[in-house]
Design an enzyme around this catalytic site. Structure first.
Site, mmCIF file in Angstrom:
data_model
loop_
_atom_site.group_PDB
_atom_site.id
_atom_site.type_symbol
_atom_site.label_atom_id
_atom_site.label_comp_id
_atom_site.label_asym_id
_atom_site.label_seq_id
_atom_site.Cartn_x
_atom_site.Cartn_y
_atom_site.Cartn_z
ATOM 1 N N ASP A 71 -54.393 76.538 -29.099
ATOM 2 C CA ASP A 71 -53.287 76.177 -28.208
ATOM 3 C C ASP A 71 -53.354 74.708 -27.778
ATOM 4 O O ASP A 71 -52.316 74.106 -27.496
ATOM 5 C CB ASP A 71 -53.262 77.079 -26.966
ATOM 6 C CG ASP A 71 -52.490 78.368 -27.235
ATOM 7 O OD1 ASP A 71 -51.498 78.317 -27.968
ATOM 8 O OD2 ASP A 71 -52.909 79.422 -26.724
ATOM 9 N N CYS A 380 -62.018 67.386 -45.049
ATOM 10 C CA CYS A 380 -63.371 67.793 -44.662
ATOM 11 C C CYS A 380 -64.068 68.502 -45.819
ATOM 12 O O CYS A 380 -64.418 67.852 -46.779
ATOM 13 C CB CYS A 380 -63.346 68.610 -43.377
ATOM 14 S SG CYS A 380 -64.921 68.453 -42.511
ATOM 15 N N HIS A 506 -60.637 65.112 -39.782
ATOM 16 C CA HIS A 506 -59.470 66.006 -39.750
ATOM 17 C C HIS A 506 -58.246 65.271 -39.191
ATOM 18 O O HIS A 506 -58.004 65.301 -37.987
ATOM 19 C CB HIS A 506 -59.759 67.202 -38.840
ATOM 20 C CG HIS A 506 -60.805 68.119 -39.361
ATOM 21 N ND1 HIS A 506 -60.512 69.279 -40.037
ATOM 22 C CD2 HIS A 506 -62.155 68.051 -39.306
ATOM 23 C CE1 HIS A 506 -61.630 69.886 -40.375
ATOM 24 N NE2 HIS A 506 -62.642 69.162 -39.948
ATOM 25 N N GLU A 508 -55.313 66.170 -39.343
ATOM 26 C CA GLU A 508 -54.301 67.140 -38.873
ATOM 27 C C GLU A 508 -54.345 67.352 -37.366
ATOM 28 O O GLU A 508 -53.343 67.753 -36.775
ATOM 29 C CB GLU A 508 -54.449 68.476 -39.609
ATOM 30 C CG GLU A 508 -55.661 69.334 -39.239
ATOM 31 C CD GLU A 508 -56.932 68.993 -40.015
ATOM 32 O OE1 GLU A 508 -57.028 67.875 -40.543
ATOM 33 O OE2 GLU A 508 -57.833 69.858 -40.062
HETATM 34 N N1 GLN Z 1 -68.934 72.828 -44.178
HETATM 35 C C1 GLN Z 1 -68.734 71.413 -44.239
HETATM 36 C C2 GLN Z 1 -69.705 70.662 -43.327
HETATM 37 O O1 GLN Z 1 -70.233 71.209 -42.408
HETATM 38 C C3 GLN Z 1 -67.299 71.037 -43.957
HETATM 39 C C4 GLN Z 1 -66.842 71.403 -42.585
HETATM 40 C C5 GLN Z 1 -65.337 71.429 -42.428
HETATM 41 O O2 GLN Z 1 -64.603 71.528 -43.397
HETATM 42 N N2 GLN Z 1 -64.858 71.378 -41.194
HETATM 43 O O3 GLN Z 1 -69.912 69.494 -43.525
#
Ligand code: GLN
Length: 531
Positions: A71, A380, A506, A508
């Site tokens: 949220d 990521c 990220h 996004e």
């Molecule tokens: N599992 C991966 C890491 O820990 C990517 C994590 C993710 O995509 N948020 O680096």
């Protein structure tokens, strides 16, 4: 003087309290008020960071590195505010704070109880935001459904605050008005019971938002108003709409914000035009051409990649396109099916994630996109898969992998970050929140951002292994973003490709309705052929 708005929900869960809270925030902000929105989740986890996405959908991350409920993503996307750890609380955190104080001896020998110690802690987490002097309104959304055992301390805290704050606090309660097909009638009884439940906690809701699939007549609203001691203008209906982004406009049309202001004795003034917001809605409504995106991930659940979906939708809207997002489960992709599963899409997003399951499918998707010049955006874990694919198929390291997936690989092109190696706890210990990223001059991302230095939010433990940097660069995988302090790779791209970009962070999380994210915009630019 700060004003407080408490948003609760009754009858059933999933009424969209988050969207209503975000809409209230948006409407008050449009009137020139400084707002913030916080969420309380009545579960015992300290944060949702350790939850499987199937439990709770996406885990959203604030700039200051708190793993939070999705949220908060709505709050930011609707209002453009930047939330922090003060905007997200759980019962676990409240109890932890109280227990830590007890251990320190702060309570001077008192018996620690739900009332007043837990409730005081809740109240303090609410008024703390108001006391900063930064806000005219603090909107507090209480997760869960009233009547649940775990919500009780929150309702008691609200009751007390409403009493103390008088007209400076209002309660907005969401309920559900079902349509019974057999009877051919809309039923208000669940709403009446839900308000009764609120009254049993000593809270008279000031405003009711009735979620409904059918339009409610004035007569029905009048009936609810009469039974629930609420003014008619304070009974608002929230019908199903084609998009969540239409909710603020619908709420404004019915005067939800004006009713809140009147309840608080604040002059209402003119109704803001919401021009840029309406422009966004018009673009959405008039778009006919469709962009087809495959979301290559492993969580087959609408909410698991919420922010990615919304970011794609923002970017498509500003390109006057509708976006059709198709989830492609990476576990079902193998060498023989990859082409048939992924052909026909205008672009691929390779999703974030954790653990071994489904990664080979993501690697095949990255290969398919690279070899067929399909616009591809890896986020990521998705970026890590781009790196592994390149190492296997271009550098020729057949066993290249991430140490997360294969501890024994002789080519750990993705490895655990040094500072992560000695951490035993799983919760809240990843590299979290916003970190700086320096963009390589002349790279695509530098043009896209129009900046040399950016900051984006992270949530990961593993990183591109710097031992391989040179090999990657020489073979054509450009590391176009790095953290200036640690040197960690943040972005990879293949410059000769239409769009082949992977980000360790990220993007996004920071796309909003009025400020779509530049990387998603660039991805769409390429797809619709503008650049
Ligand atoms: N599992 C991966 C890491 O820990 C990517 C994590 C993710 O995509 N948020 O680096």
């Amino acid at each position: 003087m700060c004003h407080y708005i408490f948003v609760t929900g009754g009858v059933v869960s999933s009424l969209g309290k988050g969207i209503i809270s975000a809409s209230i925030g948006k409407l008050l902000q449009a009137r020139g008020y400084r707002i913030t929105i916080q969420k309380f989740d009545p579960y015992i986890n300290i944060d949702p960071g350790t939850l499987n996405p199937y439990e709770h959908g996406e885990c959203y991350v604030t700039v200051d590195g708190m793993e939070t409920d999705l949220d908060l993503g709505h709050y930011e996307r609707f209002t453009g505010i930047r939330t922090t750890r003060a905007n997200s609380m759980t019962t676990g955190r409240i109890y932890k704070s109280v227990i830590d104080k007890e251990r320190r001896g702060d309570y001077l020998g008192k018996t620690i109880q739900v009332v007043p110690h837990i409730t005081d802690e809740i109240k303090q987490s609410i008024t703390h935001l108001g006391d900063t002097g930064q806000y005219d309104f603090v909107i507090t959304e209480i997760g869960g459904t009233i009547g649940d055992i775990e919500s009780a301390p929150y309702l008691e805290a609200i009751r007390q605050l409403k009493w103390e704050l008088g007209r400076n606090a209002v309660s907005v309660h969401l309920t559900y008005v079902p349509y019974l097909k057999a009877a051919g009638e809309l039923k208000t009884k669940p709403t009446q019971h839900s308000v009764k439940e609120m009254l049993s906690y000593g809270i008279q809701p000031d405003l009711l938002v009735l979620r409904t699939e059918c339009h409610l007549s004035d007569g029905l609203r009048q009936k609810v108003a009469g039974f629930c001691n609420v003014d008619l203008e304070c009974v608002i209906q929230s019908e199903d709409l084609p998009s969540i982004y239409e909710v603020p406009v619908n709420m404004q049309r019915q005067g939800l914000d004006a009713a809140i202001l009147r309840k608080m004795d604040i002059p209402v003034g003119e109704t803001p035009s919401l021009g840029p917001w309406r422009h966004f809605l018009e673009l959405r409504q008039s778009a006919t051409e469709v962009v087809n995106i495959a979301l290559v991930g492993k969580y087959d659940l609408q909410d698991a990649y919420k922010s990615i979906n919304e970011s794609l939708s923002h970017a498509a809207t500003y390109h006057h396109r509708k976006v059709k997002i198709t989830f492609v489960n990476s576990e079902t992709i193998d060498a023989s099916s990859v082409a048939s599963k992924l052909s026909g899409f205008d672009g691929l997003v390779i999703c974030p994630g954790f653990g071994q399951r489904g990664i080979e499918g993501k690697i095949l998707a990255a290969q398919y996109a690279r070899e067929n010049d399909v616009p591809c955006f890896g986020i990521c874990l998705g970026m890590q898969m781009i790196v592994i694919e390149f190492a296997r198929n271009v550098l020729g390291y057949a066993d290249a992998n991430s140490r997360e997936m294969d501890a024994e690989t002789t080519h750990p092109v993705i490895d655990m970050m040094e500072e992560q190696k000695h951490i035993a706890d799983m919760g809240g210990t990843m590299r979290l929140g916003a970190y700086d990223c320096k963009l390589k001059s002349g790279s695509r991302v530098q043009t896209v951002y129009g900046a040399d230095m950016i900051a984006e939010r992270h949530r990961h433990r593993y990183e591109l292994n710097s031992k391989y940097t040179e090999e990657f660069e020489t073979a054509g995988l450009c590391i176009s973003g790095t953290n200036p302090q640690s040197g960690l790779a943040e972005i990879v791209e293949i410059p000769s490709h239409r769009f082949y970009v992977g980000t360790q962070f990220h993007p996004e999380y920071s796309s909003t309705v009025l400020r779509p994210h530049p990387l998603f915009m660039a991805f769409m630019d390429v797809i619709v052929g503008e650049k």
